[in-house]
Design a protein around this motif. Sequence first.
Motif, mmCIF file in Angstrom:
data_model
loop_
_atom_site.group_PDB
_atom_site.id
_atom_site.type_symbol
_atom_site.label_atom_id
_atom_site.label_comp_id
_atom_site.label_asym_id
_atom_site.label_seq_id
_atom_site.Cartn_x
_atom_site.Cartn_y
_atom_site.Cartn_z
ATOM 1 N N THR A 1 0.864 -1.101 0.102
ATOM 2 C CA THR A 1 0.061 0.047 -0.015
ATOM 3 C C THR A 1 0.990 1.274 -0.173
ATOM 4 O OG1 THR A 1 -1.770 -1.091 1.211
ATOM 5 C CG2 THR A 1 -1.903 1.185 1.075
ATOM 6 N N ALA A 2 1.874 1.504 1.075
ATOM 7 C CA ALA A 2 3.002 2.405 0.843
ATOM 8 C C ALA A 2 3.635 2.475 -0.323
ATOM 9 C CB ALA A 2 3.692 2.377 2.266
ATOM 10 N N SER A 3 4.102 1.378 -1.069
ATOM 11 C CA SER A 3 4.772 1.311 -2.122
ATOM 12 C C SER A 3 3.886 1.820 -3.449
ATOM 13 C CB SER A 3 5.164 -0.080 -2.561
ATOM 14 O OG SER A 3 6.097 -0.769 -1.738
ATOM 15 N N ALA A 4 2.630 1.814 -3.265
ATOM 16 C CA ALA A 4 1.632 2.485 -4.348
ATOM 17 C C ALA A 4 1.947 3.998 -4.400
ATOM 18 C CB ALA A 4 0.351 2.074 -4.088
ATOM 19 N N GLY A 5 2.007 4.484 -3.226
ATOM 20 C CA GLY A 5 2.385 6.037 -3.274
ATOM 21 C C GLY A 5 3.618 6.357 -3.977
ATOM 22 N N TYR A 6 4.555 5.526 -3.475
ATOM 23 C CA TYR A 6 5.928 5.790 -4.049
ATOM 24 C C TYR A 6 6.012 5.243 -5.413
ATOM 25 C CZ TYR A 6 11.058 5.086 -4.597
ATOM 26 O OH TYR A 6 12.538 5.182 -4.826
ATOM 27 N N LEU A 7 5.331 4.568 -5.890
ATOM 28 C CA LEU A 7 5.472 4.116 -7.584
ATOM 29 C C LEU A 7 4.586 5.123 -8.499
ATOM 30 C CD1 LEU A 7 5.329 0.147 -7.210
ATOM 31 C CD2 LEU A 7 7.240 1.629 -7.921
ATOM 32 N N ASP B 1 4.169 8.272 -0.897
ATOM 33 C CA ASP B 1 4.544 9.540 -1.775
ATOM 34 C C ASP B 1 5.481 10.433 -1.049
ATOM 35 O OD1 ASP B 1 3.985 11.035 -4.136
ATOM 36 O OD2 ASP B 1 2.859 12.368 -2.813
ATOM 37 N N ILE B 2 5.423 10.540 0.327
ATOM 38 C CA ILE B 2 6.385 11.221 0.920
ATOM 39 C C ILE B 2 7.764 10.750 1.073
ATOM 40 C CG2 ILE B 2 6.906 12.139 3.363
ATOM 41 C CD1 ILE B 2 3.956 12.203 4.050
ATOM 42 N N GLY B 3 7.883 9.614 1.025
ATOM 43 C CA GLY B 3 9.065 8.891 0.990
ATOM 44 C C GLY B 3 9.869 9.271 -0.204
ATOM 45 N N LYS B 4 8.984 9.017 -1.396
ATOM 46 C CA LYS B 4 9.796 9.294 -2.751
ATOM 47 C C LYS B 4 10.151 10.914 -2.749
ATOM 48 C CE LYS B 4 9.084 8.738 -7.571
ATOM 49 N NZ LYS B 4 8.028 8.139 -8.480
ATOM 50 N N ALA B 5 9.170 11.794 -2.289
ATOM 51 C CA ALA B 5 9.488 13.190 -2.456
ATOM 52 C C ALA B 5 10.814 13.773 -1.547
ATOM 53 C CB ALA B 5 8.195 13.887 -1.859
ATOM 54 N N LEU B 6 11.094 12.773 -0.320
ATOM 55 C CA LEU B 6 12.168 13.352 0.478
ATOM 56 C C LEU B 6 13.470 12.527 -0.025
ATOM 57 C CD1 LEU B 6 10.255 13.259 3.892
ATOM 58 C CD2 LEU B 6 11.068 15.267 2.375
ATOM 59 N N THR B 7 13.177 11.579 -0.792
ATOM 60 C CA THR B 7 14.546 10.776 -1.279
ATOM 61 C C THR B 7 14.834 11.110 -2.891
ATOM 62 O OG1 THR B 7 13.166 8.868 -1.569
ATOM 63 C CG2 THR B 7 14.207 8.946 0.411
ATOM 64 N N ILE B 8 14.221 10.503 -3.675
ATOM 65 C CA ILE B 8 14.322 10.643 -4.980
ATOM 66 C C ILE B 8 14.079 12.221 -5.675
ATOM 67 C CG2 ILE B 8 13.639 10.068 -7.289
ATOM 68 C CD1 ILE B 8 13.106 7.148 -6.445
ATOM 69 N N ASN B 9 13.101 12.768 -4.987
ATOM 70 C CA ASN B 9 12.704 14.065 -5.535
ATOM 71 C C ASN B 9 13.080 15.196 -4.448
ATOM 72 O OD1 ASN B 9 11.682 12.852 -7.893
ATOM 73 N ND2 ASN B 9 9.545 12.841 -6.896
ATOM 74 N N SER B 10 14.124 15.051 -3.866
ATOM 75 C CA SER B 10 14.242 15.703 -2.724
ATOM 76 C C SER B 10 14.865 17.095 -3.198
ATOM 77 C CB SER B 10 15.623 15.211 -2.143
ATOM 78 O OG SER B 10 16.589 15.143 -2.847
ATOM 79 N N ALA B 11 15.229 17.418 -4.446
ATOM 80 C CA ALA B 11 15.863 18.783 -4.851
ATOM 81 C C ALA B 11 14.530 19.783 -5.136
ATOM 82 C CB ALA B 11 16.579 18.449 -6.223
ATOM 83 N N THR B 12 13.395 18.996 -5.374
ATOM 84 C CA THR B 12 12.245 19.726 -5.756
ATOM 85 C C THR B 12 11.346 19.723 -4.792
ATOM 86 O OG1 THR B 12 11.194 18.150 -7.172
ATOM 87 C CG2 THR B 12 12.565 19.645 -8.374
ATOM 88 N N ALA B 13 11.415 18.944 -3.603
ATOM 89 C CA ALA B 13 10.469 18.659 -2.575
ATOM 90 C C ALA B 13 10.308 20.070 -1.582
ATOM 91 C CB ALA B 13 10.800 17.599 -1.870
ATOM 92 N N GLU B 14 8.929 19.904 -0.871
ATOM 93 C CA GLU B 14 8.793 20.896 0.043
ATOM 94 C C GLU B 14 9.505 20.601 1.167
ATOM 95 O OE1 GLU B 14 6.998 23.266 -0.183
ATOM 96 O OE2 GLU B 14 6.069 23.011 -2.068
ATOM 97 N N PRO B 15 10.016 21.285 2.330
ATOM 98 C CA PRO B 15 10.646 21.036 3.415
ATOM 99 C C PRO B 15 9.858 19.957 4.065
ATOM 100 C CG PRO B 15 10.451 23.485 3.181
ATOM 101 C CD PRO B 15 9.484 22.966 2.165
ATOM 102 N N TRP B 16 10.781 19.133 4.745
ATOM 103 C CA TRP B 16 10.196 17.719 5.569
ATOM 104 C C TRP B 16 9.012 18.136 6.486
ATOM 105 C CZ3 TRP B 16 9.802 17.230 10.814
ATOM 106 C CH2 TRP B 16 10.627 18.098 11.444
ATOM 107 N N TYR B 17 9.046 19.218 7.182
ATOM 108 C CA TYR B 17 7.926 19.532 7.951
ATOM 109 C C TYR B 17 6.597 19.720 7.539
ATOM 110 C CZ TYR B 17 9.847 24.292 6.998
ATOM 111 O OH TYR B 17 10.178 25.439 6.521
#
Length: 206
Positions: free
Chosen positions: A39-45, A151-167
């Motif tokens: 389920t979590a992987s679905a957001g990542y993918l 989705d958060i996991g992907k944003a903070l790792t792979i897309n970290s350059a364009t991601a919002e701040p973690w908080y």
Amino acid sequence: DTLQAVVEHVESMGNAGLVYFAAVYTVAEILAIPAFPLTASAGYLFGVVKGTGVVLASASVAAAVSFLIGRTLLRSYVVEALESYPDFKKIDKAIGTEGFKLMLLLRLSPIFPFALSNYLYGATSVQFWPYFWGTMLGFTPGTIAYVYTGDIGKALTINSATAEPWYVYAGALALLTGFVKIVADVATGIIDNLEEDDDKSSSSVP
């Protein structure tokens, strides 16, 4: 390791990965394999929207198949298994008349394990369509929350350059999980009241 291999394989398949993921998820739920990692992987993918859609569709199909198996092929076994779940017996009377409403509440409330309960509901008096739609709608809030974690996991790792701040993500997740918990607590309270009313009615019968 197996689930991680599935995720990596789906990622390499492009658009066809959505269909493959749905098939794996459906089989996992039918076999009562814990599907939270998927389920979590679905957001990542696939992101929140597509990820939630594929999980809801897959889980609903799996729930329907398990329900029908529990009502037909494995009915005698499931009826025997119900002896270990007295709470199911308590709600069986109400579920026959308040099928959709009660199924919605039961899916919103984490009282019973999702995959296993699909088979058990097959031996209750609930009709198929109230069960199906109550399951799909009741499963939605929790699904969105779990998919969002991926989705958060992907944003903070792979897309970290364009991601919002973690908080920002942490705050959004806290709000979402808080809402899901409140809804689940309300649903659980309503179910408990139904069970208490049923107990009182049973005790008042001479």
